[in-house]
Scaffold this motif. Structure first.
Motif, short mmCIF file in Angstrom:
data_model
loop_
_atom_site.label_atom_id
_atom_site.label_comp_id
_atom_site.label_asym_id
_atom_site.label_seq_id
_atom_site.Cartn_x
_atom_site.Cartn_y
_atom_site.Cartn_z
N TRP A 47 -2.21 -57.31 -37.20
CA TRP A 47 -1.95 -57.16 -35.77
C TRP A 47 -1.95 -58.55 -35.14
O TRP A 47 -2.84 -59.37 -35.41
N PHE A 48 -0.96 -58.79 -34.31
CA PHE A 48 -0.84 -60.01 -33.52
C PHE A 48 -0.63 -59.60 -32.06
O PHE A 48 -0.28 -58.46 -31.77
N ARG A 49 -0.83 -60.55 -31.16
CA ARG A 49 -0.53 -60.27 -29.76
C ARG A 49 0.06 -61.51 -29.11
O ARG A 49 -0.18 -62.63 -29.56
N GLN A 50 0.82 -61.27 -28.06
CA GLN A 50 1.43 -62.37 -27.32
C GLN A 50 1.37 -62.07 -25.84
O GLN A 50 1.94 -61.07 -25.37
N ALA A 51 0.66 -62.92 -25.12
CA ALA A 51 0.57 -62.81 -23.67
C ALA A 51 1.69 -63.62 -23.03
O ALA A 51 2.21 -64.55 -23.65
N PRO A 52 2.05 -63.30 -21.80
CA PRO A 52 3.14 -64.04 -21.14
C PRO A 52 2.84 -65.53 -21.09
O PRO A 52 1.75 -65.95 -20.70
N SER A 97 -8.26 -52.86 -48.45
CA SER A 97 -9.01 -52.78 -47.19
C SER A 97 -9.94 -53.96 -46.98
O SER A 97 -10.98 -53.82 -46.33
N ARG A 98 -9.58 -55.10 -47.52
CA ARG A 98 -10.29 -56.33 -47.15
C ARG A 98 -9.77 -56.73 -45.77
O ARG A 98 -8.57 -56.79 -45.54
N ILE A 99 -10.68 -57.02 -44.86
CA ILE A 99 -10.34 -57.21 -43.45
C ILE A 99 -10.74 -58.59 -42.97
O ILE A 99 -11.79 -59.11 -43.35
N THR A 100 -9.89 -59.16 -42.15
CA THR A 100 -10.20 -60.41 -41.47
C THR A 100 -9.87 -60.25 -40.00
O THR A 100 -8.82 -59.71 -39.65
N TYR A 101 -10.76 -60.72 -39.15
CA TYR A 101 -10.54 -60.70 -37.70
C TYR A 101 -10.47 -62.12 -37.16
O TYR A 101 -11.06 -63.05 -37.72
N ASN A 102 -9.76 -62.26 -36.06
CA ASN A 102 -9.89 -63.46 -35.25
C ASN A 102 -11.18 -63.25 -34.46
O ASN A 102 -11.19 -62.62 -33.40
N VAL A 103 -12.24 -63.78 -35.00
CA VAL A 103 -13.57 -63.47 -34.47
C VAL A 103 -13.73 -63.92 -33.02
O VAL A 103 -14.31 -63.21 -32.20
N ASP A 104 -13.19 -65.09 -32.71
CA ASP A 104 -13.33 -65.61 -31.34
C ASP A 104 -12.61 -64.71 -30.34
O ASP A 104 -13.03 -64.59 -29.19
N LEU A 105 -11.55 -64.09 -30.78
CA LEU A 105 -10.76 -63.23 -29.90
C LEU A 105 -11.38 -61.83 -29.84
O LEU A 105 -11.56 -61.26 -28.77
N VAL A 106 -11.72 -61.28 -30.96
CA VAL A 106 -12.15 -59.88 -31.06
C VAL A 106 -13.58 -59.69 -30.57
O VAL A 106 -13.88 -58.74 -29.84
N LYS A 107 -14.48 -60.56 -31.01
CA LYS A 107 -15.89 -60.51 -30.58
C LYS A 107 -16.48 -59.11 -30.74
O LYS A 107 -17.20 -58.61 -29.88
N GLY A 108 -16.16 -58.47 -31.86
CA GLY A 108 -16.73 -57.16 -32.17
C GLY A 108 -16.15 -56.00 -31.40
O GLY A 108 -16.64 -54.88 -31.52
N ASP A 113 -7.04 -59.48 -22.35
CA ASP A 113 -6.45 -58.79 -23.50
C ASP A 113 -5.02 -58.31 -23.21
O ASP A 113 -4.36 -57.78 -24.10
N THR A 114 -4.58 -58.49 -21.98
CA THR A 114 -3.23 -58.09 -21.63
C THR A 114 -2.22 -58.88 -22.45
O THR A 114 -2.23 -60.11 -22.45
N ALA A 115 -1.36 -58.16 -23.16
CA ALA A 115 -0.39 -58.79 -24.06
C ALA A 115 0.49 -57.70 -24.68
O ALA A 115 0.18 -56.51 -24.57
N VAL A 116 1.54 -58.15 -25.33
CA VAL A 116 2.29 -57.26 -26.22
C VAL A 116 1.64 -57.37 -27.60
O VAL A 116 1.44 -58.47 -28.11
N TYR A 117 1.30 -56.24 -28.16
CA TYR A 117 0.64 -56.19 -29.46
C TYR A 117 1.67 -55.78 -30.52
O TYR A 117 2.38 -54.78 -30.35
N TYR A 118 1.72 -56.57 -31.58
CA TYR A 118 2.68 -56.37 -32.66
C TYR A 118 1.95 -56.06 -33.96
O TYR A 118 0.93 -56.68 -34.25
N GLN A 175 3.06 -52.70 -25.24
CA GLN A 175 2.42 -53.44 -24.14
C GLN A 175 1.05 -52.86 -23.82
O GLN A 175 0.91 -51.65 -23.62
N VAL A 176 0.07 -53.73 -23.76
CA VAL A 176 -1.26 -53.37 -23.28
C VAL A 176 -1.52 -54.18 -22.02
O VAL A 176 -1.44 -55.41 -22.04
N THR A 177 -1.80 -53.48 -20.95
CA THR A 177 -2.10 -54.13 -19.68
C THR A 177 -3.48 -53.67 -19.21
O THR A 177 -3.72 -52.46 -19.09
N VAL A 178 -4.36 -54.64 -18.97
CA VAL A 178 -5.71 -54.33 -18.53
C VAL A 178 -5.86 -54.88 -17.11
O VAL A 178 -5.84 -56.08 -16.89
N SER A 179 -6.00 -53.98 -16.17
CA SER A 179 -6.05 -54.39 -14.77
C SER A 179 -6.78 -53.34 -13.96
O SER A 179 -6.67 -52.14 -14.22
#
Length: 124
Positions: free
Chosen positions: A36-41, A55-66, A90-95, A119-123
């Motif tokens: 999963w990737f995301r791109q904000a405007p 099922s080995r998993i890696t997160y962008n820890v700084d972004l996800v923060k659990g 977190d508002t962005a298009v998620y791919y 599109q995910v919009t948090v507002s």
């Protein structure tokens, strides 16, 4: 070759949850590493999380923060991203994306197939 289609995005309030889905069509979903990737405007696309065929998993820890959880259901050819405690940033298009590389990949260049995004919009 895979075709990927994301769904589940929407407009939510801060603190809400969403579950994104990525449905794959084509053969061999179970052997793909999925990400999963995301791109904000106005910003570059950034890595969120990835899961490989065992099922080995890696997160962008700084972004996800659990707050986010990636999972896959190979029987349904579907990748998921559960989002909790959403924030306006977190508002962005998620791919979703797929690669045949067995190891988990965190760079967009490593992925061969991409969905159209949701599109995910948090507002408030």
């Amino acid at each position: 070759q895979l075709q990927l289609a994301e769904s589940g995005g929407g407009l939510v309030q801060p603190g809400d949850s969403l579950r994104l889905s990525c449905a794959a069509s084509g053969r061999g979903f179970a052997v793909y590493t999925m990400g999963w990737f995301r791109q904000a405007p106005g910003k570059e696309r950034e890595f969120v999380a990835a899961i490989n065929w065992i099922s080995r998993i890696t997160y962008n820890v700084d972004l996800v923060k659990g707050r986010f959880t990636i999972s896959r259901d190979d029987a349904k050819n579907t990748l998921y991203l559960q989002l909790h405690s959403l924030k306006p940033e977190d508002t962005a298009v998620y791919y979703c994306a797929a690669t045949t590389t067995a190891a988990v990949q965190t760079t967009s260049a490593a992925y061969d197939y991409w969905g159209q995004g949701t599109q995910v919009t948090v507002s408030s």
